[in-house]
Enzyme design. Sequence first.
Site, short mmCIF file in Angstrom:
data_model
loop_
_atom_site.label_atom_id
_atom_site.label_comp_id
_atom_site.label_asym_id
_atom_site.label_seq_id
_atom_site.Cartn_x
_atom_site.Cartn_y
_atom_site.Cartn_z
N GLU A 1 7.95 -24.06 10.82
CA GLU A 1 7.17 -23.99 12.07
C GLU A 1 7.45 -22.67 12.76
OE1 GLU A 1 6.70 -27.37 15.12
OE2 GLU A 1 7.99 -25.94 16.17
N LYS B 1 -0.97 -27.12 26.95
CA LYS B 1 -0.72 -28.55 27.09
C LYS B 1 -0.90 -28.95 28.57
CE LYS B 1 2.52 -30.48 24.46
NZ LYS B 1 3.61 -30.73 23.47
N GLU C 1 9.21 -8.54 20.57
CA GLU C 1 10.36 -8.36 21.47
C GLU C 1 11.63 -8.92 20.85
OE1 GLU C 1 10.67 -6.98 24.53
OE2 GLU C 1 8.58 -6.34 24.64
P1 GTP Z 1 7.75 -32.28 18.61
O1 GTP Z 1 8.01 -33.67 18.19
O2 GTP Z 1 8.39 -31.95 19.94
O3 GTP Z 1 8.14 -31.28 17.56
O4 GTP Z 1 6.18 -32.17 18.91
P2 GTP Z 1 4.92 -32.14 17.92
O5 GTP Z 1 5.30 -32.48 16.53
O6 GTP Z 1 3.81 -32.89 18.56
O7 GTP Z 1 4.55 -30.62 17.88
P3 GTP Z 1 4.18 -29.59 19.01
O8 GTP Z 1 3.51 -28.49 18.26
O9 GTP Z 1 3.44 -30.18 20.16
O10 GTP Z 1 5.61 -29.11 19.55
C1 GTP Z 1 6.55 -28.56 18.71
C2 GTP Z 1 7.59 -27.75 19.45
O11 GTP Z 1 7.00 -26.94 20.46
C3 GTP Z 1 8.63 -28.55 20.22
O12 GTP Z 1 9.68 -28.97 19.39
C4 GTP Z 1 9.11 -27.51 21.25
O13 GTP Z 1 9.95 -26.54 20.65
C5 GTP Z 1 7.81 -26.84 21.60
N1 GTP Z 1 7.13 -27.51 22.71
C6 GTP Z 1 6.04 -28.32 22.63
N2 GTP Z 1 5.69 -28.77 23.83
C7 GTP Z 1 6.55 -28.25 24.72
C8 GTP Z 1 6.69 -28.35 26.15
O14 GTP Z 1 5.95 -29.03 26.83
N3 GTP Z 1 7.73 -27.66 26.71
C9 GTP Z 1 8.57 -26.89 25.99
N4 GTP Z 1 9.55 -26.25 26.64
N5 GTP Z 1 8.48 -26.78 24.64
C10 GTP Z 1 7.48 -27.45 24.01
MG MG Z 2 10.03 -29.95 17.52
#
Ligand code: GTP
Ligand code: MG
Length: 228
Positions: free
Chosen positions: A164, A137, A63
């Site tokens: 990423e 999550k 999309e």
């Molecule tokens: P970050 O420190 O947030 O990058 O988390 P992480 O290193 O544990 O990695 P993870 O794969 O859990 O999340 C990476 C990215 O996914 C975040 O920077 C957000 O863009 C997105 N993300 C993760 N969890 C959430 C959430 O609960 N809500 C939203 N809106 N986005 C999320």
């Molecule tokens: Mg992040």
Amino acid sequence: MVDDIDPDDPDEDGFAAYERLVSQGSELSRVLLTYQAGIDEVMTKLTILRREYAHSFDYNPIEHLTARLKSPASIIAKARRRQVEPTVEGVREAITDIAGVRVVTSFKSDVYRVRDVLCSQDDLTVLKVKDYVAQPKPNGYRSLHVILEVPVFLTDRIARVPVEVQFRTIAMDFWAALEHKIYYKFDRTVPDELLDGLYSTAVTSAKLDDDMELLHRRIRGGEPRPVE
Ligand code: GTP
Ligand code: MG
């Protein structure tokens, strides 16, 4: 993705150590140049796939595509939060979302379809996968996260850059975008009574995806088919 740095933080030394990463400038900005190139490489690959789907198949599973390079201020704030060693090398090792690409797909099966087509390209290496579609999550967030290593050809060497890539449907993207707004509105601590409400909207949006997937399969067999 918005992080704040408080310049009046009493931890002046800690702050200065991280800030030096940027003020010394050239090394970090050279690294950021390679991350931008990593984004460009992945966006080009996805754009090529998207055009091919649009041209040669009966529907396009992609999309839309977005990308962002984390700002130096956000990199520093995250490095401090995670107590990463304040060196360019420390940051490179610990922060893998400096280069970010988002692929928004039509249907849930397209999340995996596009991931498979991209990740099977043999100049890319998959470093890490987090499947929050199969296992959302606790707050209800769904998306498939893949950290890819992408070769970037520089004048004198090949840099290998982590990018990423987040794959999600329109429904997952809708939920994540609005949840993110609410989360920051409450300064990252959403009151308990709202958490339940948010979780139930995530369940509703997952149900929408599943219902759409069923309709899609009944009408189109669920796969993009080549058109002659
Ligand atoms: P970050 O420190 O947030 O990058 O988390 P992480 O290193 O544990 O990695 P993870 O794969 O859990 O999340 C990476 C990215 O996914 C975040 O920077 C957000 O863009 C997105 N993300 C993760 N969890 C959430 C959430 O609960 N809500 C939203 N809106 N986005 C999320
Ligand atoms: Mg992040």
